[in-house]
Design an enzyme around this catalytic site. Structure first.
Site, PDB file in Angstrom:
ATOM      1  N   PHE A 198       2.947   8.330   4.806  1.00 45.10           N
ATOM      2  CA  PHE A 198       4.431   8.089   5.247  1.00 45.10           C
ATOM      3  C   PHE A 198       5.198   7.810   4.353  1.00 45.10           C
ATOM      4  O   PHE A 198       6.424   8.049   4.050  1.00 45.10           O
ATOM      5  CB  PHE A 198       4.352   7.285   6.419  1.00 45.10           C
ATOM      6  CG  PHE A 198       5.742   6.783   7.019  1.00 45.10           C
ATOM      7  CD1 PHE A 198       6.129   7.620   8.334  1.00 45.10           C
ATOM      8  CD2 PHE A 198       6.490   5.909   6.598  1.00 45.10           C
ATOM      9  CE1 PHE A 198       7.416   7.212   8.790  1.00 45.10           C
ATOM     10  CE2 PHE A 198       7.615   5.529   7.152  1.00 45.10           C
ATOM     11  CZ  PHE A 198       8.256   6.197   8.172  1.00 45.10           C
ATOM     12  N   GLY A 199       4.522   6.856   3.133  1.00 45.62           N
ATOM     13  CA  GLY A 199       5.297   6.245   2.288  1.00 45.62           C
ATOM     14  C   GLY A 199       4.998   5.178   1.892  1.00 45.62           C
ATOM     15  O   GLY A 199       3.672   4.682   2.556  1.00 45.62           O
ATOM     16  N   PRO A 200       5.442   4.200   0.856  1.00 45.39           N
ATOM     17  CA  PRO A 200       5.049   2.968   0.377  1.00 45.39           C
ATOM     18  C   PRO A 200       5.372   2.100   1.856  1.00 45.39           C
ATOM     19  O   PRO A 200       6.183   2.071   2.436  1.00 45.39           O
ATOM     20  CB  PRO A 200       5.744   2.682  -0.363  1.00 45.39           C
ATOM     21  CG  PRO A 200       6.971   3.604  -0.685  1.00 45.39           C
ATOM     22  CD  PRO A 200       6.541   4.809   0.023  1.00 45.39           C
ATOM     23  N   VAL A 201       4.555   0.893   1.690  1.00 44.87           N
ATOM     24  CA  VAL A 201       4.664  -0.328   2.444  1.00 44.87           C
ATOM     25  C   VAL A 201       5.014  -1.604   1.599  1.00 44.87           C
ATOM     26  O   VAL A 201       4.044  -1.624   0.620  1.00 44.87           O
ATOM     27  CB  VAL A 201       3.546  -0.412   3.456  1.00 44.87           C
ATOM     28  CG1 VAL A 201       3.850  -1.432   4.606  1.00 44.87           C
ATOM     29  CG2 VAL A 201       3.384   1.032   4.220  1.00 44.87           C
ATOM     30  N   LYS A 225       8.223  -0.244   6.171  1.00 46.96           N
ATOM     31  CA  LYS A 225       7.525   1.082   5.825  1.00 46.96           C
ATOM     32  C   LYS A 225       8.800   1.891   5.254  1.00 46.96           C
ATOM     33  O   LYS A 225       9.801   1.944   5.994  1.00 46.96           O
ATOM     34  CB  LYS A 225       6.857   1.676   6.907  1.00 46.96           C
ATOM     35  CG  LYS A 225       5.392   0.958   7.426  1.00 46.96           C
ATOM     36  CD  LYS A 225       5.119   1.486   8.631  1.00 46.96           C
ATOM     37  CE  LYS A 225       4.606   3.032   8.390  1.00 46.96           C
ATOM     38  NZ  LYS A 225       3.461   3.306   9.496  1.00 46.96           N
ATOM     39  N   ASP A 244      -4.451   8.546  16.450  1.00 46.76           N
ATOM     40  CA  ASP A 244      -4.900   8.030  14.987  1.00 46.76           C
ATOM     41  C   ASP A 244      -5.437   6.935  15.087  1.00 46.76           C
ATOM     42  O   ASP A 244      -5.137   6.014  14.251  1.00 46.76           O
ATOM     43  CB  ASP A 244      -4.039   8.570  13.959  1.00 46.76           C
ATOM     44  CG  ASP A 244      -4.387   8.456  12.455  1.00 46.76           C
ATOM     45  OD1 ASP A 244      -5.535   8.873  12.440  1.00 46.76           O
ATOM     46  OD2 ASP A 244      -3.655   8.366  11.612  1.00 46.76           O
ATOM     47  N   GLY A 256       0.929  -1.230  -0.089  1.00 49.14           N
ATOM     48  CA  GLY A 256      -0.061   0.070  -0.053  1.00 49.14           C
ATOM     49  C   GLY A 256       0.865   1.310  -0.091  1.00 49.14           C
ATOM     50  O   GLY A 256       2.226   1.206  -0.067  1.00 49.14           O
ATOM     51  N   GLU A 257       0.118   2.406   0.153  1.00 50.70           N
ATOM     52  CA  GLU A 257       0.749   3.615   0.009  1.00 50.70           C
ATOM     53  C   GLU A 257       0.209   4.668   0.890  1.00 50.70           C
ATOM     54  O   GLU A 257      -0.936   4.674   0.810  1.00 50.70           O
ATOM     55  CB  GLU A 257       0.754   4.082  -1.570  1.00 50.70           C
ATOM     56  CG  GLU A 257       1.406   5.737  -1.510  1.00 50.70           C
ATOM     57  CD  GLU A 257       2.842   5.521  -1.874  1.00 50.70           C
ATOM     58  OE1 GLU A 257       3.604   6.530  -1.392  1.00 50.70           O
ATOM     59  OE2 GLU A 257       3.318   4.554  -2.555  1.00 50.70           O
ATOM     60  N   GLY A 258       0.974   5.120   1.840  1.00 46.85           N
ATOM     61  CA  GLY A 258       0.375   5.977   2.749  1.00 46.85           C
ATOM     62  C   GLY A 258       1.047   7.421   2.697  1.00 46.85           C
ATOM     63  O   GLY A 258       1.893   7.504   1.891  1.00 46.85           O
TER      64      GLY A 258
END
Length: 1033
Positions: A704-707, A721, A817, A700-702
């Site tokens: 914060f950056g990709p995982v 991460k 969060d 996935g992509e958050g």
């Protein structure tokens, strides 16, 4: 004009049918004038009045008992929405009289005796009074109910003998009297009930032998006979119950051998036979039981070998042959059974080596305490494998230290520090974090995720633990229990707020101890089963297990709660003397089939312990510290002098470099200054693990950056991460997440394996959780089914994780969060709170923190969203939203629904005001617990109150979810966001309060707003984290 009149008449007719149609239909069902027999109506009203329950409107329309659901064939007894419930047959006296045929008063916490009027309802065929607190005895008048087919009194407090008149119920198909306090022998007359298909007499209190008349019960399909004081041998006639599919005989006192006639029971799919004394039996009797999926033959004095044709049992999912006298080698075909997931062969005399191959489904293997030897096969390093190899003779040279760490200390004769004791005591907080007692004794943490076949060795090799066993009937095996109770007879309540559980055998070892006499101290508190004075069926459970110290039985059928005076707020301490002669000490807690199985939940039995310790009865001569790596004092002194000189030179150089690069590496310094530093991976290691960050491994992509998913050299699967290059905010979150999560370790928090901060690279390495995030399970493609009990356990697990963050961790932490996408699910659907990038360390001496707003719309508490006012109650609010999402199976906002249902919290409150909360429960659930559903909704509404002061702390939330305390009444409207409209790029105007968001949960939009007050007229807060799809998988 006439046309208009016809139109108005049509509208009026439609309105009438919509509002009164159901009642009209029900009354139409009674057009013949059939009414409840007046004697039965009077009897039922008297019974309900005595039990202080009411006949609900669904089947008591206008005072007519036999109406509505009571005569609706489509309403089944098993429907949890109808409780209490009666069913009627209105075919009597030319269809003018209704007779009551079914009564269900199930799990309604009814207290008191059974009114005599019940035994006058002679047309009853189905009576379900299970899971209440009924007292008194069953009278001979029970024999009046000759039409009875299904009769359930299970889980109550009934006492006295079973009347012999029960034999008059010759049409009986099901009899459940389990988990009561009956006395006397099992009536011979039950043998007259030859149509019986199911019988449950476990934990009933009855004693004596199994009556010979039971030979007549040849129609039996299920029989539970456990936790009883029976006498004699297992009777041969059980072999005539050839229709049996399930048989449980555990902890009964019956002796062996196992009759050869058992070989006739070829229809069995589940056989649990255990704790049989005397007599030796082989496994010959199972030769034709090829339909078995569960075979538990634990602690039965079994002899001989494992059958060579065991590979033909293709349906076998669980096999437990532990604690017997089996010898010979392990057939290779056993390890390759396709359906087999749990295998327990421990405590036999098996020899040879482990099979070289293992089936993919086999994830839990116990072969401890055997005579196995040889090198370990390569599959032992596979991830997601619970493996207990303790007390064998394996060759461990060349084994990676990170695989089965410490196993070398737990082989036969416990070789580590043998012959040279280095320790003189140990103290362990079982199932919990490190704790310093009021006497300054340090109880080391022991909160590892020990599964059905596991062991752990402490870092200094001072102590170890080994646990085996799978809880029967439990869909979510839990091996640590926690509580927020305060205990009245100790100053160390915290020590008793966690406990280690085991389904079969739990051992603690003291390693490297100086030889001599010791006092072993074991500490207990029953924190899973409530007290019997709690006026709830959840307090009717009994836990019993045996305790051995150095192989000597010191407690038989030990009952923690009974020893505490039937109190769950009193701790229990036991001290035993033991002699250590070979530098190790063993404490063994063993379940011998005693105690109730299913109160308050399935699998609530077996050993439970809060703390273990041992202190010397002599003056120690050892240092009581891990061994030094130095060889001599002289060498040490010289080494120190040389080292100091070199260190001075190096320090000067390092200081120069650090000052030069201080601005660039402030995050590195924060990590290096931490008390507990995370394991550091090299960038090349993680590149290799993720196949150079191959897109096919991207989870996935958050913001914060990709995982990425990766596989380390030791076989562990991980989630990596990767910090987006150039993201200053990401670097701050990188440090925040490491600082926060390195300070905490809990079963319901995601585990950080380590990090990488090499050059410009910033990466976090987490355990990989194969079932993804909760939002995907609830709102995704529904490939993962979450039944009601699983959802409830997820809710409880998340709550426990937050309790740990807020109240138990060394550093108090506000997550900031909490949301469905930040709750990950492991292979057993145990929830793990993840993504600590926004977490704040919290000083509990302050009332709140003023901070810039960060979090996800839809989960934000009003005071935090509006004023940046941060407390742990911010997380409580978000938890309440998640709880509602779990109950309803939908996101907190959904633009596709009609207006009244669009915003989940608002809809929940409206239903609550109308007393229709149950409508909120996910309609895709075919079964659910009504009481738990209402409890969970009530707790969610409490957690989302507008005023943070009205929200309960998470410890009280756990207590309410566990049923330890009542759910407080919700007296005011929750603080949902009504007029604050957000989109993906800006949080626009605020026109009022309370607030409501317009984004659906599945968008996972996070945002960060300025610390100062947000202006209702000119709000320029922007989402800086972006969409966090699949974050942290």
């Amino acid at each position: 004009m006439l046309r208009l009149w016809r139109y108005l008449c049509l509208l009026l007719t439609v309105w009438f049918l919509c509002n009164f149609g159901p009642v009209y239909v029900v009354r139409a069902q009674n057009r013949t004038g059939a009414t409840t027999h007046p004697d039965e109506a009077l009897a039922l009203n008297s019974i309900f009045a005595a039990w202080r329950i009411r006949a609900p409107r669904e089947w008591n329309i206008s005072g007519e008992l036999c109406s509505g659901a009571a005569i609706d064939a489509s309403v089944l007894d098993s429907n949890p929405a109808y409780n209490p419930l009666i069913k009627c047959d209105c075919s009597f006296e030319n269809s003018t009289i209704c007779r009551i045929t079914n009564i269900k008063v199930y799990a309604m916490e009814v207290v008191g005796s059974i009114p005599q009027q019940l035994w006058t309802l002679e047309y009853l065929t189905n009576l379900n009074l299970g899971q209440n607190v009924l007292t008194g005895s069953l009278p001979p008048a029970l024999g009046n109910l000759t039409r009875m087919r299904w009769m359930t009194f299970g889980i109550n407090a009934l006492s006295g003998p079973i009347p012999k008149e029960i034999g008059l119920l010759t049409d009986l198909r099901l009899l459940s009297i389990s988990s009561n306090n009956f006395s006397g022998s099992i009536p011979d007359e039950i043998g007259r009930c030859t149509k019986l298909q199911q019988i449950y007499i476990d934990s009933s209190g009855l004693s004596g032998g199994l009556p010979v008349s039971f030979a007549n019960l040849v129609e039996l399909e299920q029989a539970w006979i456990a936790d009883m004081e029976l006498t004699g041998q297992i009777p041969d006639f059980i072999g005539d119950w050839t229709k049996l599919t399930t048989l449980r005989i555990l902890g009964t006192g019956l002796s062996g051998p196992i009759p050869a006639s058992f070989s006739n029971l070829t229809s069995l799919t589940e056989l649990r036979l255990g704790d049989i004394s005397n007599g030796n039996s082989s496994l010959e009797f199972i030769k034709d039981m090829k339909s078995l999926s569960i075979l538990v033959l634990r602690n039965n004095n079994l002899t001989g070998t494992i059958p060579s044709n065991i590979g033909e049992y293709s349906s076998l999912r669980q096999l437990d042959l532990s604690f017997n006298k089996l010898h010979g080698t392990i057939p290779a075909s056993l390890f390759n059974l396709r359906q087999l997931t749990h295998l327990f062969l421990g405590n036999n005399t098996l020899n040879g080596s482990l099979p070289t191959q293992k089936g993919q489904s086999l994830s839990n293997v116990d072969v401890s305490y055997n005579d196995l030897s040889g090198s370990l096969p390569s599959w032992v390093s596979l991830p997601n494998l619970n493996l207990n190899l303790v007390a064998n003779n394996f060759t461990l040279e060349g084994l990676d230290n990170r695989v089965l760490s410490g196993l070398n200390c737990l082989q036969k004769n416990f070789p580590c520090n043998r012959g040279k004791g280095i320790y003189s005591d140990f103290s362990i907080n079982c199932g919990g974090p490190e704790i310093r007692s009021v006497t300054e004794a340090v109880f080391e943490r022991e909160d590892e995720d020990l599964g059905p076949a596991s062991f752990v060795v402490s870092a200094g090799q001072r102590w170890a633990a080994s646990s085996v066993g799978l809880f029967a009937g439990s869909s979510n095996n839990i091996y640590i229990s926690t509580s927020q109770s305060q205990f009245v007879n100790t100053l160390d309540s915290e020590l008793f707020q966690s406990a280690r559980l085991s389904a079969s055998s739990l051992r603690y070892y003291g390693l490297g101890l100086e030889n001599g006499g010791y006092t072993v101290t074991l500490q207990f508190a029953e924190i899973q089963i409530l007290g019997s004075t709690s006026n709830t069926w959840r307090g009717l459970g009994r836990r019993r297990f045996d305790i051995y110290v150095q192989g000597r039985l010191v407690e038989k059928d030990f009952d923690v709660r009974r020893t505490a005076g039937d109190s769950t707020v009193r701790a229990v301490q036991r001290e035993y003397k033991a002699n250590v002669s070979q530098n190790h000490l063993e404490i063994h807690l063993f379940w011998a089939g005693k105690g109730t199985c299913c109160i308050p939940i399935q699998g609530a039995y077996g050993p439970l312990i809060s703390a273990v310790g041992a202190t010397p009865d002599f003056t120690p001569t050892v240092g009581n510290r891990p061994p030094s790596k130095g060889k001599s004092m002289t060498g040490t002194i010289v080494g120190v002098i040389v080292g100091v000189g070199l260190l001075s030179i190096i320090s000067g150089v390092v200081i120069f470099i650090i000052r030069k690069r201080r601005k660039r590496y402030t995050d590195d310094e924060e990590i290096l200054s931490m008390d507990v530093k995370p394991y550091t991976f090299t960038y090349s290691e993680l590149k290799s693990a993720t196949q150079d960050f191959d897109p096919s491994n991207k989870l996935g992509e958050g913001g914060f950056g990709p995982v990425y998913k990766g596989k380390l050299n030791d076989g562990r699967e991980v989630a990596v991460k990767l910090l987006s290059v150039g993201s200053r905010q990401g670097k701050g979150q990188f440090v925040a997440e490491i600082v926060a999560i390195s300070a905490v370790q809990h079963r319901n928090l995601v585990k950080l394996y380590g990090c990488c901060y090499e050059g410009e690279h910033r990466l976090l390495v987490y355990e990989y959780l194969p079932n993804g995030s909760l939002d995907q399970a609830l709102f995704g493609e529904k490939t993962l089914h979450l039944d009601w009990s699983t959802r409830y356990e997820i809710c409880l697990g998340v709550a426990r994780g937050l309790v740990y963050l807020h109240e138990e961790a060394r550093l108090r932490i506000v997550h900031r969060d909490v949301k469905a996408s930040n709750i990950l699910l492991d292979s057993k659907l145990v929830p793990k709170v993840s993504d600590f990038g926004l977490a704040k360390l919290y000083d509990d001496k302050k009332t709140h923190i003023s901070t810039r707003v960060a979090g996800t719309i839809g989960y934000l508490a009003p005071e935090y969203a509006m004023r940046g006012h941060l407390t742990e109650k911010t997380d409580v609010y978000a938890f309440g939203v998640v709880a509602l999402e779990l109950v309803s199976g939908r996101p907190n906002s959904d633009e596709n629904l009609e207006d009244e249902k669009r915003y989940l919290l608002e809809w929940a409150w409206n239903l609550h005001e109308k007393g229709r909360e149950v409508e909120l429960i996910d309609h895709q659930l075919t079964e659910f617990n009504m009481e738990e559903g209402k409890r969970m909704i009530g707790i969610a509404l409490l957690c989302t109150q507008t005023s943070h002061a009205l929200r309960p702390p998470m410890s009280r939330v756990v207590a309410m979810l566990s049923g330890d305390v009542e759910v407080s009444d919700v007296t005011s409207k929750p603080g949902y966001l009504t007029d604050w409209r957000f989109d993906d790029t800006t949080a626009s105007s605020i026109s009022g309060f309370p607030l409501r968001n317009t984004q659906a949960s599945e968008s996972f939009t996070s945002f960060v707003a300025p610390r100062s007050e947000i202006s209702p007229r000119n709000n320029d807060a922007r989402p800086m984290l972006g969409a966090q799809m699949n974050e942290g998988r």
